[in-house]
Design a protein around this motif. Structure first.
Motif, PDB file in Angstrom:
ATOM      1  N   UNK A   4       0.849  -1.181   0.000  1.00  0.00           N
ATOM      2  CA  UNK A   4       0.000   0.000   0.000  1.00  0.00           C
ATOM      3  C   UNK A   4       0.892   1.241   0.000  1.00  0.00           C
ATOM      4  N   UNK A   5       0.843   2.076  -1.051  1.00  0.00           N
ATOM      5  CA  UNK A   5       1.758   3.222  -1.121  1.00  0.00           C
ATOM      6  C   UNK A   5       1.509   4.260  -0.023  1.00  0.00           C
ATOM      7  N   UNK A   6       0.269   4.461   0.384  1.00  0.00           N
ATOM      8  CA  UNK A   6      -0.011   5.433   1.437  1.00  0.00           C
ATOM      9  C   UNK A   6       0.520   4.950   2.786  1.00  0.00           C
ATOM     10  N   UNK A   7       0.346   3.677   3.070  1.00  0.00           N
ATOM     11  CA  UNK A   7       0.862   3.105   4.315  1.00  0.00           C
ATOM     12  C   UNK A   7       2.385   3.140   4.314  1.00  0.00           C
ATOM     13  N   UNK A   8       3.001   2.877   3.168  1.00  0.00           N
ATOM     14  CA  UNK A   8       4.452   2.924   3.067  1.00  0.00           C
ATOM     15  C   UNK A   8       4.969   4.346   3.250  1.00  0.00           C
ATOM     16  N   UNK A   9       4.284   5.318   2.672  1.00  0.00           N
ATOM     17  CA  UNK A   9       4.687   6.721   2.837  1.00  0.00           C
ATOM     18  C   UNK A   9       4.578   7.153   4.293  1.00  0.00           C
ATOM     19  N   UNK A  10       3.503   6.746   4.957  1.00  0.00           N
ATOM     20  CA  UNK A  10       3.331   7.084   6.362  1.00  0.00           C
ATOM     21  C   UNK A  10       4.434   6.457   7.213  1.00  0.00           C
ATOM     22  N   UNK A  11       4.756   5.211   6.950  1.00  0.00           N
ATOM     23  CA  UNK A  11       5.808   4.532   7.699  1.00  0.00           C
ATOM     24  C   UNK A  11       7.169   5.165   7.441  1.00  0.00           C
ATOM     25  N   UNK A  12       7.422   5.565   6.205  1.00  0.00           N
ATOM     26  CA  UNK A  12       8.698   6.187   5.856  1.00  0.00           C
ATOM     27  C   UNK A  12       8.868   7.522   6.556  1.00  0.00           C
ATOM     28  N   UNK A  13       7.843   8.334   6.550  1.00  0.00           N
ATOM     29  CA  UNK A  13       7.910   9.638   7.207  1.00  0.00           C
ATOM     30  C   UNK A  13       8.045   9.465   8.718  1.00  0.00           C
TER      31      UNK A  13
END
Length: 79
Positions: free
Chosen positions: A4-13
């Motif tokens: 999931x790109x949104x979940x990955x972006x949230x985890x990365x940030x």
């Protein structure tokens, strides 16, 4: 299972903020290519850990149908 790109972006940030606020003020003066590599590896491990925890938590809610029922209890009490 897809990523999931949104979940990955949230985890990365989230991992970047945690790692940056904890280590960069102290390590900024001693920053070398070796230390930057270590920090990048820790950042990747934090990102994957946060992503996995979010995936397990929210997928569990989706599979069990607790989100639809609106009955998500954060305590063990029967209120």
């Amino acid at each position: 299972m897809t990523i999931d790109p949104f979940r990955l972006a949230e985890a990365t940030v989230g991992a970047g903020i945690a790692l940056g606020s904890a280590t960069l003020p102290v390590a900024w003066h001693a920053l070398s290519p070796g230390l930057a590599g270590v920090l990048a590896a820790v950042w990747i491990m934090l990102t994957s850990g946060v992503y996995a925890l979010h995936a397990v938590t929210f997928d569990c809610f989706r599979f069990t149908g607790q989100h639809r029922r609106g009955k998500i209890s954060f305590t063990r009490s029967e209120e």
